[in-house]
Design an enzyme around this catalytic site. Structure first.
Site, PDB file in Angstrom:
ATOM      1  N   TYR A 203       0.847  -1.181   0.000  1.00 25.97           N
ATOM      2  CA  TYR A 203       0.000   0.000   0.000  1.00 25.97           C
ATOM      3  C   TYR A 203       0.887   1.237   0.000  1.00 25.97           C
ATOM      4  CZ  TYR A 203      -3.823   3.121   0.702  1.00 25.97           C
ATOM      5  OH  TYR A 203      -4.751   4.117   0.498  1.00 25.97           O
TER       6      TYR A 203
ATOM      7  N   GLN B  77     -10.891   0.087   0.410  1.00 28.50           N
ATOM      8  CA  GLN B  77     -11.285  -0.734  -0.742  1.00 28.50           C
ATOM      9  C   GLN B  77     -10.076  -1.413  -1.381  1.00 28.50           C
ATOM     10  OE1 GLN B  77     -11.790   2.502  -0.305  1.00 28.50           O
ATOM     11  NE2 GLN B  77     -11.296   3.720  -2.130  1.00 28.50           N
TER      12      GLN B  77
ATOM     13  N   ASN C 140      -3.532   5.894   5.977  1.00 32.60           N
ATOM     14  CA  ASN C 140      -4.288   6.700   6.960  1.00 32.60           C
ATOM     15  C   ASN C 140      -5.092   5.790   7.894  1.00 32.60           C
ATOM     16  OD1 ASN C 140      -6.525   5.836   5.517  1.00 32.60           O
ATOM     17  ND2 ASN C 140      -6.783   7.764   4.412  1.00 32.60           N
TER      18      ASN C 140
ATOM     19  N   SER D 236       5.602   9.038  13.766  1.00 34.22           N
ATOM     20  CA  SER D 236       7.043   8.794  13.717  1.00 34.22           C
ATOM     21  C   SER D 236       7.760   9.489  14.883  1.00 34.22           C
ATOM     22  CB  SER D 236       7.562   9.344  12.379  1.00 34.22           C
ATOM     23  OG  SER D 236       8.811   8.809  12.077  1.00 34.22           O
TER      24      SER D 236
ATOM     25  N   GLN E 237      12.434  15.025  11.960  1.00 29.83           N
ATOM     26  CA  GLN E 237      11.347  14.173  12.416  1.00 29.83           C
ATOM     27  C   GLN E 237      10.067  14.980  12.562  1.00 29.83           C
ATOM     28  OE1 GLN E 237      12.152  11.132  12.373  1.00 29.83           O
ATOM     29  NE2 GLN E 237      10.011  10.635  12.570  1.00 29.83           N
TER      30      GLN E 237
ATOM     31  N   HIS F  14       7.459  15.732   9.718  1.00 31.16           N
ATOM     32  CA  HIS F  14       6.544  14.728   9.156  1.00 31.16           C
ATOM     33  C   HIS F  14       5.087  15.071   9.416  1.00 31.16           C
ATOM     34  CE1 HIS F  14       8.849  11.626   7.236  1.00 31.16           C
ATOM     35  NE2 HIS F  14       9.709  11.582   8.229  1.00 31.16           N
TER      36      HIS F  14
ATOM     37  N   GLU G  35      11.444   4.693  17.770  1.00 28.71           N
ATOM     38  CA  GLU G  35      11.561   4.217  16.389  1.00 28.71           C
ATOM     39  C   GLU G  35      12.976   4.506  15.856  1.00 28.71           C
ATOM     40  OE1 GLU G  35       9.182   6.517  13.739  1.00 28.71           O
ATOM     41  OE2 GLU G  35       9.299   5.060  12.098  1.00 28.71           O
ATOM     42  N   HIS G  36      13.394   5.777  15.931  1.00 24.68           N
ATOM     43  CA  HIS G  36      14.734   6.174  15.489  1.00 24.68           C
ATOM     44  C   HIS G  36      15.527   6.629  16.705  1.00 24.68           C
ATOM     45  CE1 HIS G  36      11.995   7.217  12.071  1.00 24.68           C
ATOM     46  NE2 HIS G  36      12.908   6.571  11.379  1.00 24.68           N
TER      47      HIS G  36
ATOM     48  N   ASP H 200      17.008   7.167   6.367  1.00 19.93           N
ATOM     49  CA  ASP H 200      15.663   7.189   5.781  1.00 19.93           C
ATOM     50  C   ASP H 200      15.700   6.899   4.288  1.00 19.93           C
ATOM     51  OD1 ASP H 200      14.454   7.828   8.141  1.00 19.93           O
ATOM     52  OD2 ASP H 200      14.252   9.965   7.726  1.00 19.93           O
TER      53      ASP H 200
ATOM     54  N   GLU I 210      -1.486 -36.782  28.202  1.00 15.70           N
ATOM     55  CA  GLU I 210      -2.417 -35.747  27.745  1.00 15.70           C
ATOM     56  C   GLU I 210      -3.765 -36.324  27.330  1.00 15.70           C
ATOM     57  OE1 GLU I 210      -0.411 -33.449  24.706  1.00 15.70           O
ATOM     58  OE2 GLU I 210       0.896 -32.465  26.168  1.00 15.70           O
TER      59      GLU I 210
ATOM     60  N   HIS J   4      -2.499 -40.300  19.290  1.00  8.82           N
ATOM     61  CA  HIS J   4      -1.122 -39.833  19.170  1.00  8.82           C
ATOM     62  C   HIS J   4      -0.156 -40.914  19.663  1.00  8.82           C
ATOM     63  CE1 HIS J   4      -2.905 -35.827  18.672  1.00  8.82           C
ATOM     64  NE2 HIS J   4      -1.708 -35.310  18.452  1.00  8.82           N
TER      65      HIS J   4
END
Lengths: 434, 434
Positions: free
Chosen positions: A135, A196, A219, A242, A264, A267, A332-333, A366, A420, A425
């Protein structure tokens, strides 16, 4: 700029720190319900539903989903249309990203097996996924670098069918994004987005093939749709805003650190930039750099909102304490901007990516250092990893028990199976006993 | 027994096959709502809520959550209480599972890095999760082998805190399960189950520590709770009913194959057992074995219900076609019961575990061959893997750009960042240019 400053020595530090860390991943029930409706509709009506939602949300009216496919010729045309500088940068970045992920495949992505003393073969067969969906957002967050970072690991893993979906509202296509798809080796592209698109990839339609896994940012609708179809297909992590955390020993030029924090913050307003240092004078110098540099940046308003809302400078007692705080955040970073980054690296337990030394600005990672820029956010680096070749592979255990092995293993299995209450088995094991 | 038989040569095969594969993972809205309520309550009220739900669902009334902790001394007492045969079987199985997962760690679980031509260091640091939670069901599906299969990979990965939760309805404890916890090196055990146990692990309470990841099987409430807390913590896959698919070339004793099919079917009525062979006489022989052996098994009723509901014998045109059908199903357990399993193995693309050769009954793999018995179900082997050491580790990218590297990377990053409209990213790279 109203950038908050904390000190670990202050009495209220724990409470302030808790407030700073707070970020809620609460989902919106209205979005969830709309997404569930779209998913069910696409699952049932396929192409027809995809066409209707694309007309409604992206104002694109076409006669068939086939008309929404962007051909390889169009990708190549996009690649030819960008500037030579852009093209060579894209290709250079792709080459480095490919080399890093090829190394990853070699180090930890190959099948292995061994025979034990009884002659039993044990191991794991590692194989690529058959088909994956990527995506790619349209609009303001349309990043060609994300196309490289998602498609190249899939390509290196050996995925034979990489399907990209990207919304093109009002028919507007981003040539850099399409050029990146060409460079990265994406096999097919559809100009479809939103829930969709996720539904079409997860369930398949007459025109859009069903995939085994869906990766890539999106999103709130896309994130909700991915969470819904998880289990039907694989997904990567759901990304939060981020974040960058910089630990500085005070030896890096303050302007460099200021710009890394900005990169950063630019963003979006919810992005988080935090600087930790035991050096109060350095914190003051970075603050001064920020005040001076901020007005020179086109995205000043976003940066200011992000820093004032979620940013912080934190004075620590020591570098060691800064590392501990970083572990609690699991950023994250993580930049360890110090003269001896190797000294501190062993103390850093949780982070998506660790950028070591003053020259290693996050922006180099990045785009083109090689490692992936899709990283765990919102503290999930406690338990998850950068996107990698391994996300586009799966493993199957391999077991071949020898006639001799069946004798020693059979007794153990029989005993445990009876314990068991699973007698079939036990009997299956016992039948192999001589 | 009304066990269906299909033939790939029949005109209606595709439709019949589709029906056979159908299994719906649809969730129950009423369960979802109840689980959401329990999660929110435990998150807010902690120990008090855990105590109330434990009293209500497990009829265990105690004064504090601390009283629900099962101590190491109690685990050792359980280990001392089981028969010597059970104990040595548990220990032998644990030893083999540990050896296999240690090999897995060595092959694909270690940090790695390299320097490129510009002197940039690139790699990945691999570290264990700090703390994990293992859910172990109580009641009829209380399996000590599952304790080993979940806890040992975590232990091998180096997890310092392995917290097990297990419901003990009416205070009934399963000594084999507790003994397995002792053998596997579980650090703490709480007699709590259901959604309330998942909530306690995900959010933490005053007494039960918050974990980073939750693994292990459970009923619909537990599965729903795990899906809810995904993101807050890591989870393993949500398991569907267990499945076996056997591809036979006709050289295995029919009784062995019959018993292997039974050993899957005895798990529960929704389990699925499928046999594929190009040898019609062999299919008939296996059917005859099944008719003869079924009445000898204590779990006859469950096995019959499972086989009549979801089982099948399928006559194929060839071994190759059998492999293709297996790939379409992507089974959890795949036995290639043939004289030359190595000949067919390369054709098998999707499976949780591949058991090769007549001696390799699935039950040997379930208990003690070494590989994990927690495997992807319901076709998810298309994109997911057996539980392993890697599920208890996470990776951090490592990047150290040299002064020289910053020159070549800076130009690329700057070009791409400008192309994406992220000027602070570009400036951060440019500041490092000489």
């Amino acid at each position: 700029m109203k950038l908050r400053q904390l000190s670990t020595a202050a009495a209220d530090f724990d409470a302030e720190f808790e407030r700073l860390r707070h970020w809620s991943a609460e989902t919106d029930a209205a979005i969830e319900a709309r997404v569930a409706g779209i998913l069910a509709d696409v699952r049932q009506r396929g192409d027809a539903a995809v066409l209707e939602y694309t007309a409604r949300f992206d104002r694109m009216t076409v006669g068939s989903v086939a008309a929404l496919e962007i051909t390889q010729a169009e990708l190549q045309a996009a690649l030819a249309s960008i500037t030579p500088g852009q093209r060579s940068a894209l290709e250079a970045a792709a080459k480095r990203v490919r080399a890093y992920h090829a190394r990853q495949l070699e180090v930890c992505g190959l099948s292995w097996s061994y025979r034990d003393d009884d002659g039993n073969l044990l191991g794991q067969k590692v194989t690529p996924l058959d088909r994956v969906g990527i995506y790619v957002p349209g609009g303001k967050a349309a990043y060609p670098s994300s196309v490289l970072m998602n498609a190249i690991p899939a390509h290196v893993a050996g995925v034979q069918d990489i399907i990209m979906v990207v919304p093109t509202p009002d028919g507007a296509r981003n040539p850099l994004v399409l050029a990146a798809a060409a460079v990265a080796g994406v096999h097919r592209v559809f100009a479809v987005g939103g829930a969709q698109a996720v539904a079409a990839l997860a369930y398949g339609t007459a025109t859009i093939p069903r995939v085994d896994k869906i990766t890539g940012p999106g999103n709130a609708y896309v994130a909700s749709a991915k969470k819904h179809v998880f289990g039907q297909v694989g997904i990567d992590m759901i990304a939060g805003p981020s974040e960058i955390l910089v630990i500085a020993d005070g030896t890096t030029p303050p302007d460099w650190v200021a710009m890394d924090l900005f990169s950063q913050a630019e963003h979006d307003e919810l992005a988080q930039s935090i600087l930790l240092s035991p050096d109060a004078a350095f914190l003051a110098a970075v603050r001064a750099s920020m005040e001076r540099l901020l007005p020179t940046l086109p995205r000043e308003a976003v940066i200011r909102a992000s820093l004032e809302g979620r940013g912080a400078l934190i004075l620590t007692r020591s570098m060691e304490e800064a590392c501990e705080i970083s572990n609690a955040i699991a950023p994250e970073h993580l930049e360890i901007s110090a003269e001896q980054p190797q000294r501190w690296e062993p103390l850093l337990r949780h982070a998506g990516a660790i950028f070591m030394g003053a020259y290693t600005s996050e922006s180099l990672g990045d785009y083109c250092a090689g490692p992936n820029h899709v990283l765990p956010t919102a503290g999930t680096a406690r338990f998850s990893s950068p996107l990698g070749v391994y996300d586009f592979q799966k493993r199957s255990s391999l077991i071949e028990v020898s006639a001799q092995g069946a004798q020693s293993l059979g007794g153990i299995a029989s005993e445990l199976a009876h314990g068991e209450g699973l007698q079939a088995h036990a009997r299956a094991a016992e039948l192999r006993l001589r």
